[in-house]
Write a protein that holds these residues in place. Structure first.
Motif, PDB file in Angstrom:
ATOM      1  N   VAL A 113       0.822  -1.213   0.000  1.00  0.00           N
ATOM      2  CA  VAL A 113       0.000   0.000   0.000  1.00  0.00           C
ATOM      3  C   VAL A 113       0.856   1.263   0.000  1.00  0.00           C
ATOM      4  O   VAL A 113       0.603   2.199  -0.773  1.00  0.00           O
ATOM      5  N   GLY A 114       1.880   1.309   0.851  1.00  0.00           N
ATOM      6  CA  GLY A 114       2.753   2.473   0.875  1.00  0.00           C
ATOM      7  C   GLY A 114       3.438   2.689  -0.464  1.00  0.00           C
ATOM      8  O   GLY A 114       3.557   3.814  -0.964  1.00  0.00           O
ATOM      9  N   GLN A 115       3.892   1.608  -1.059  1.00  0.00           N
ATOM     10  CA  GLN A 115       4.544   1.646  -2.371  1.00  0.00           C
ATOM     11  C   GLN A 115       3.557   2.119  -3.444  1.00  0.00           C
ATOM     12  O   GLN A 115       3.903   2.931  -4.310  1.00  0.00           O
ATOM     13  N   HIS A 116       2.332   1.607  -3.384  1.00  0.00           N
ATOM     14  CA  HIS A 116       1.299   1.980  -4.347  1.00  0.00           C
ATOM     15  C   HIS A 116       0.973   3.476  -4.231  1.00  0.00           C
ATOM     16  O   HIS A 116       0.827   4.177  -5.245  1.00  0.00           O
ATOM     17  N   PHE A 117       0.878   3.959  -3.008  1.00  0.00           N
ATOM     18  CA  PHE A 117       0.576   5.372  -2.762  1.00  0.00           C
ATOM     19  C   PHE A 117       1.705   6.258  -3.283  1.00  0.00           C
ATOM     20  O   PHE A 117       1.468   7.267  -3.958  1.00  0.00           O
ATOM     21  N   LEU A 118       2.938   5.886  -2.981  1.00  0.00           N
ATOM     22  CA  LEU A 118       4.085   6.666  -3.447  1.00  0.00           C
ATOM     23  C   LEU A 118       4.090   6.766  -4.970  1.00  0.00           C
ATOM     24  O   LEU A 118       4.298   7.844  -5.540  1.00  0.00           O
ATOM     25  N   THR A 119       3.856   5.649  -5.631  1.00  0.00           N
ATOM     26  CA  THR A 119       3.832   5.638  -7.095  1.00  0.00           C
ATOM     27  C   THR A 119       2.735   6.557  -7.620  1.00  0.00           C
ATOM     28  O   THR A 119       2.960   7.352  -8.541  1.00  0.00           O
ATOM     29  N   ASN A 120       1.557   6.482  -7.006  1.00  0.00           N
ATOM     30  CA  ASN A 120       0.455   7.366  -7.378  1.00  0.00           C
ATOM     31  C   ASN A 120       0.846   8.837  -7.317  1.00  0.00           C
ATOM     32  O   ASN A 120       0.529   9.618  -8.223  1.00  0.00           O
ATOM     33  N   ILE A 134       9.340   2.543 -13.879  1.00  0.00           N
ATOM     34  CA  ILE A 134       9.081   2.160 -12.490  1.00  0.00           C
ATOM     35  C   ILE A 134       9.568   0.729 -12.332  1.00  0.00           C
ATOM     36  O   ILE A 134       9.231  -0.147 -13.132  1.00  0.00           O
ATOM     37  N   ILE A 135      10.363   0.496 -11.294  1.00  0.00           N
ATOM     38  CA  ILE A 135      10.935  -0.835 -11.063  1.00  0.00           C
ATOM     39  C   ILE A 135      10.526  -1.289  -9.665  1.00  0.00           C
ATOM     40  O   ILE A 135      10.864  -0.638  -8.666  1.00  0.00           O
ATOM     41  N   ASN A 136       9.802  -2.389  -9.595  1.00  0.00           N
ATOM     42  CA  ASN A 136       9.330  -2.927  -8.324  1.00  0.00           C
ATOM     43  C   ASN A 136      10.137  -4.167  -7.939  1.00  0.00           C
ATOM     44  O   ASN A 136      10.152  -5.151  -8.688  1.00  0.00           O
ATOM     45  N   VAL A 137      10.775  -4.104  -6.796  1.00  0.00           N
ATOM     46  CA  VAL A 137      11.573  -5.242  -6.335  1.00  0.00           C
ATOM     47  C   VAL A 137      10.628  -6.242  -5.676  1.00  0.00           C
ATOM     48  O   VAL A 137      10.104  -6.017  -4.581  1.00  0.00           O
TER      49      VAL A 137
END
Length: 284
Positions: A113-120, A134-137
Motif C-alpha cells: 500500500v505504501g509503495q502503491h501510494f508513493l507511485t500514485n 518504475i521498477i518494483n523489487v
C-alpha cells in the motif's frame, strides 16, 4: 545516466544501497528515500566518496506512515519537476501481526500500500520525464495472496505467508500499472534479486531461522552486488528485451505464474480502497 533523476526506497542498506551506489556511478542524480536518516546520511556520504557523484540526496520516507509518504512526495516535487526512474525497493518482514491504523496488516501496508501510494503521487513527474520507468523489487518467494483476506482475519497469521503474499501482490500490481501507464510512455517492471541472506530483511528471524538461512545461502545465495545487478540494469539499460509489466531474474524475463487480469484489477481496486481512506483521513 547523466541528467537522469532516480528515487530508490530503502537505499540506506543492502541491495538498495548497492543499487544507489551503482546508479550514482553512472552519473544519475539519486534520491535515497529512507526511514532511518542517520543510516541514510552515512550511506550517502559513503556513496559520494566512492563514486565522486555529489548529486546524492536523502529524504525521509516511512512507508508505514501515509502522511510520511505524502510529505516525501511533496518535498521531492519542490526540488524536481521530473522523475526518470522510481525504484520501489524497500520492504519489511514482520514477526508478529500488527494492524496498521487504517486497517491494513503492517507487512502489506509497507510492501504494497505504501509503495502503491508513493507511485500514485509521483505519476506527473514520471510523465514529465517520459520515457520513464518504475521498477518494483519483488521476489521468487511469492504466493498465498488472498485478496479478500489480506489482513489474515480468516486465516491464522503466519509471518512467512504475510511476506510472500506481498511479493505476489508486487508482481500482480506491476502488470496493472504497466497497462495503465503505457499510454504515457512509462514502463513498469518487477524483478527478483534472488536470495540475498546478508540483507536486513531477515533480522527478526529466530535462531533456527537464521541457521536455515545459512544453509540456503550455501545452496543458492547471492551476494548483495548480485542482488542489485538486475535493478541497476533495468534502471539504466537503453533497451529491455521483455514485455511491459514483465518479471525479471538475472537480466532476463521469466514467465510469471501469477498472471490473472481479474486478480490484477481486484487487487488494484483493493489498494485504491485503502488509499481512499488515507486521503479522507488527510483531509480531516
Amino acid at each position: 545516466m547523466k541528467n537522469k533523476v532516480v528515487i530508490i526506497t530503502g537505499a540506506n542498506k543492502g541491495i538498495g544501497k548497492e543499487a544507489a551506489k551503482q546508479i550514482a556511478k553512472l552519473g544519475a542524480k539519486v534520491y535515497m528515500a529512507c526511514r532511518s536518516l542517520d543510516s541514510a546520511n552515512q550511506a550517502k556520504e559513503e556513496i559520494i566518496k566512492e563514486t565522486g557523484n555529489q548529486n546524492v540526496f536523502v529524504i525521509h520516507l516511512d512507508l508505514a506512515d501515509m502522511n510520511s509518504v505524502k510529505s516525501f512526495a511533496d518535498e521531492f516535487k519542490q526540488r524536481e519537476n521530473k522523475l526518470d526512474v522510481l525504484i520501489n525497493n524497500a520492504g519489511i518482514w514482520t514477526k508478529s501481526k500488527q494492524i496498521f491504523e487504517l486497517g491494513v496488516e503492517m507487512t502489506f501496508a509497507v510492501n504494497v500500500v505504501g509503495q502503491h501510494f508513493l507511485t500514485n503521487l509521483l505519476i506527473e513527474e514520471l510523465k514529465n520525464a517520459a520515457p520513464s520507468r518504475i521498477i518494483n523489487v519483488a521476489s521468487h518467494y511469492a504466493s498465498g495472496l488472498k485478496i479478500d483476506d489480506i489482513n489474515f482475519g480468516k486465516r491464522k497469521f503466519n509471518e512467512t505467508l504475510a511476506y510472500k503474499q506481498t511479493k505476489q501482490a508486487n508482481r500482480i500490481l506491476t502488470r496493472e500499472w504497466a497497462r495503465r501507464l503505457e499510454k504515457y510512455n512509462i514502463s513498469v517492471y518487477s524483478l527478483t534479486p534472488g536470495f540475498v541472506p546478508s540483507t536486513e530483511l531477515f533480522r527478526e528471524q529466530n535462531v533456527v531461522g537464521k541457521f536455515l538461512l545459512k544453509v540456503f545461502a550455501l545452496i543458492e545465495g547471492r551476494t548483495i552486488e548480485e542482488g542489485a545487478d538486475t535493478i541497476v540494469w533495468l534502471a539504466s539499460t537503453d533497451k529491455i528485451n521483455g514485455s511491459k509489466g514483465g518479471f525479471f531474474n538475472q537480466r532476463k524475463e521469466e514467465k510469471c505464474k501469477f498472471f490473472n487480469s481479474e486478480d490484477e484489477r481486484r487487487l488494484w481496486e483493493k489498494c485504491e480502497e485503502f488509499l481512499t481512506a488515507v486521503k479522507e483521513n488527510q483531509l480531516k
